[in-house]
Design an enzyme around this catalytic site. Structure first.
Site, mmCIF file in Angstrom:
data_model
loop_
_atom_site.group_PDB
_atom_site.id
_atom_site.type_symbol
_atom_site.label_atom_id
_atom_site.label_comp_id
_atom_site.label_asym_id
_atom_site.label_seq_id
_atom_site.Cartn_x
_atom_site.Cartn_y
_atom_site.Cartn_z
ATOM 1 N N HIS A 1 14.467 -1.136 -32.196
ATOM 2 C CA HIS A 1 14.558 -1.389 -30.755
ATOM 3 C C HIS A 1 15.986 -1.711 -30.309
ATOM 4 O O HIS A 1 16.204 -2.106 -29.176
ATOM 5 C CB HIS A 1 13.627 -2.542 -30.358
ATOM 6 C CG HIS A 1 13.174 -2.467 -28.934
ATOM 7 N ND1 HIS A 1 12.207 -1.588 -28.498
ATOM 8 C CD2 HIS A 1 13.555 -3.145 -27.831
ATOM 9 C CE1 HIS A 1 12.014 -1.742 -27.201
ATOM 10 N NE2 HIS A 1 12.827 -2.686 -26.766
ATOM 11 N N ASP B 1 10.223 -10.938 -24.127
ATOM 12 C CA ASP B 1 9.290 -10.313 -23.178
ATOM 13 C C ASP B 1 8.428 -9.256 -23.857
ATOM 14 O O ASP B 1 7.266 -9.073 -23.511
ATOM 15 C CB ASP B 1 10.058 -9.673 -22.019
ATOM 16 C CG ASP B 1 10.603 -10.701 -21.045
ATOM 17 O OD1 ASP B 1 9.949 -11.739 -20.847
ATOM 18 O OD2 ASP B 1 11.698 -10.466 -20.484
ATOM 19 N N GLU C 1 11.112 -16.792 -15.040
ATOM 20 C CA GLU C 1 12.058 -15.681 -14.987
ATOM 21 C C GLU C 1 12.256 -15.268 -13.538
ATOM 22 O O GLU C 1 11.376 -15.461 -12.694
ATOM 23 C CB GLU C 1 11.562 -14.464 -15.784
ATOM 24 C CG GLU C 1 11.758 -14.589 -17.276
ATOM 25 C CD GLU C 1 11.486 -13.298 -18.029
ATOM 26 O OE1 GLU C 1 11.646 -13.319 -19.252
ATOM 27 O OE2 GLU C 1 11.115 -12.278 -17.404
#
Length: 519
Positions: free
Chosen positions: A106, A168, A279
């Site tokens: 990732h 997240d 957030e």
């Protein structure tokens, strides 16, 4: 004739000098066998080290899809010993070859690559029947670093427990996030994931495996956490746990005034017993909400929200969550009602959901599956993630959100902006953060087409140049620097510590060459 004779004498003289130099030069014997393409038949790696084109191609790219960096081989280890043996082989050889541990791939700029070296496919070690041991009494989990956080969550929830700090997106490996920091909306309260680790096993660049903690081999422990894989390959981590809540009250509030938006955020993160998650995000005048967060708003309100965005060009969303179970539901309802009354959002633009704890933590998965079904997941992601000091965030809003971004009109994907408390980090760890007590995480999580991603990259460079010229003292998170000078600026006064640790734990510069820190 005389001229030709003179040139011949010079030529003969040069040859004699070269012969003398050769005779006087000590003979050095090199072990050429360890080059990756020459060790395929090595008994220790039989059937595990491959040069198959499919494996090489897979290891050459990552989630970013903006680079292709080809290794010479890929190791599919079945045990930690396989990795240790390969690192030792490289360390004991001259010349050595480079190695990079790769989890779920990732990274977004080739950080887990090893040009002409060996990429270690950490996921090949995952065994569903082992790899995690949960202690109910000690409130921790010993986890193989190749496991995904979603797998850790599933296992710990079976016992009613959970880690406290998250990213997240949960489909990332434990070793991958701990090599960076691991941040999300819980960071202001619990710190990043790296501050919630109690112990690790690490393979250094010398091929030595060490168990380390804040009390044992502490320098290696702090070096490896947030160390970009430069000092060792994390193979096991002991993660702090607590009792898992059952559900999440999930609220979103829309703002048009940036100062009110940031003032409310900063007040909330200063409270000791307030919300569990916070957030913020930016909504820009680029058409209807079309990113993975669009599902957060009821379709019946999309036009109303778009109208407000059109009118103000930029608006902001504050997202907060409070966890609860059956014993605390009534108190949480009252607390969140009081919270709504205390905030300075645009009245009439509050949105509420009540979801399971798992559904909240795994919220990005729905968007991922939707994008995959449309062929929009495996595309270029020229991301830019920054830490911006609190004192500079208003300037950043005016000049970047309302300046560069609106002017270029190309940004797609979520734009995050939310604060963190510096005292929840540990300065002994390798991760670099701003000096101020409060700083903001700003993330441009862009998605692009293969033929236009460079426009986004150019915009990233424009943002970074503005920040540098304005002396905003920003620091990149998940950083990419094209030169060592950029890395020296990144670490600032802590660069010498980083350099000393590199020579101590990986003196031959074998590990994680894709970060481009050491040549």
């Amino acid at each position: 004739m005389a001229s030709n004779s003179f040139r011949s004498q010079i030529h003969l003289g040069v040859i004699i000098i070269l012969i003398i130099i050769t005779l006087l030069t000590p003979i050095t014997t090199y072990n050429t066998s360890p080059q990756p393409w020459n060790i395929l038949s090595h008994n220790d790696f039989a059937g595990k080290l491959t040069t198959a084109s499919s494996s090489i191609e897979s290891a050459a790219t990552d989630f970013g899809h903006v680079t292709k960096i080809f290794p010479s081989a890929v190791l599919n280890p079945s045990s930690v010993e396989d990795i240790t043996d390969l690192v030792k082989l490289s360390y004991d050889s001259q010349p050595s070859f480079t190695l990079a541990a790769r989890g779920h791939g990732h990274s977004h700029r080739g950080q887990a690559s090893a040009k002409d070296g060996v990429v270690v496919n950490m996921r090949s070690m995952v065994n569903r029947d082992r790899g995690i041991k949960v202690s109910r009494t000690g409130l921790y989990a010993d986890v193989d670093a190749a496991w995904l956080w979603i797998e850790v969550l599933n296992k710990t929830l079976e016992l009613g427990l959970t880690p406290v700090s998250w990213t997240d997106y949960l489909y990332l490996t434990v070793g991958g996030t701990l090599s960076n920091a691991g941040i999300s909306g819980q960071t202001f309260r619990y710190g990043p994931q790296i501050t919630n680790v109690q112990e690790m096993d690490v393979i250094t660049g010398k091929g030595e495996i060490a168990t380390c903690s804040k009390d044992m081999n502490s320098d290696l422990f702090f070096a490896a956490l947030g160390g970009f894989g430069q000092f060792g390959i994390i193979t096991r981590a002991r993660i702090k746990l607590e009792v898992a809540p059952k559900r999440a009250k999930w609220f979103r509030f829309l703002y048009i005034d940036f100062s009110e938006f940031t003032r409310d955020q900063e007040r909330l993160i200063s409270e000791t017993d307030g919300v569990d998650f916070l957030e913020g995000s930016v909504m820009l005048d680029h058409g209807p909400p079309d990113n993975w967060r669009s599902t957060y708003y009821p379709p019946s309100d999309h036009l109303r929200i778009v109208s407000m965005v059109k009118r103000h060009r930029v608006i902001y969303c504050l997202e907060v969550v409070k966890y609860y179970d059956e014993t605390s539901q009534y108190a949480v309802n009252e607390e969140m009602e009081d919270l709504g009354e205390s905030l300075n959002f645009v009245k009439g633009f509050m949105y509420e959901k009540d979801v399971t704890y798992m559904d909240f933590l795994n919220r990005v998965r729905t968007g991922e599956l939707s994008l995959k079904s449309k062929g929009q997941w495996d595309v270029p992601h020229p991301w830019l993630n920054l830490f911006v000091p609190k004192s500079q965030i208003s300037k950043f809003d005016n000049s970047v959100f309302k300046g560069i971004i609106l002017r270029n009109n190309i940004t797609s994907g979520p734009v995050l902006v939310y604060p963190m408390n510096r005292n929840k980090w540990n300065e002994r760890m390798s991760a670099a953060i701003p000096e101020e007590d409060v700083f903001y995480a700003v993330g441009f999580l862009r998605s692009a087409d293969f033929d236009d991603w460079e426009a986004y990259d150019k915009e990233n460079m424009e943002i970074l140049k503005f920040c540098e010229d304005a002396n905003m003292r920003i620091i990149q998170y998940l950083p990419y620097h094209s030169s060592q000078e950029g890395w020296v600026r990144h670490f600032g006064p802590r660069w010498n510590i980083f350099l000393e640790r590199k020579y101590k734990y990986d003196p031959k510069m074998i590990l994680s060459p894709g970060q481009n820190i050491f040549q």
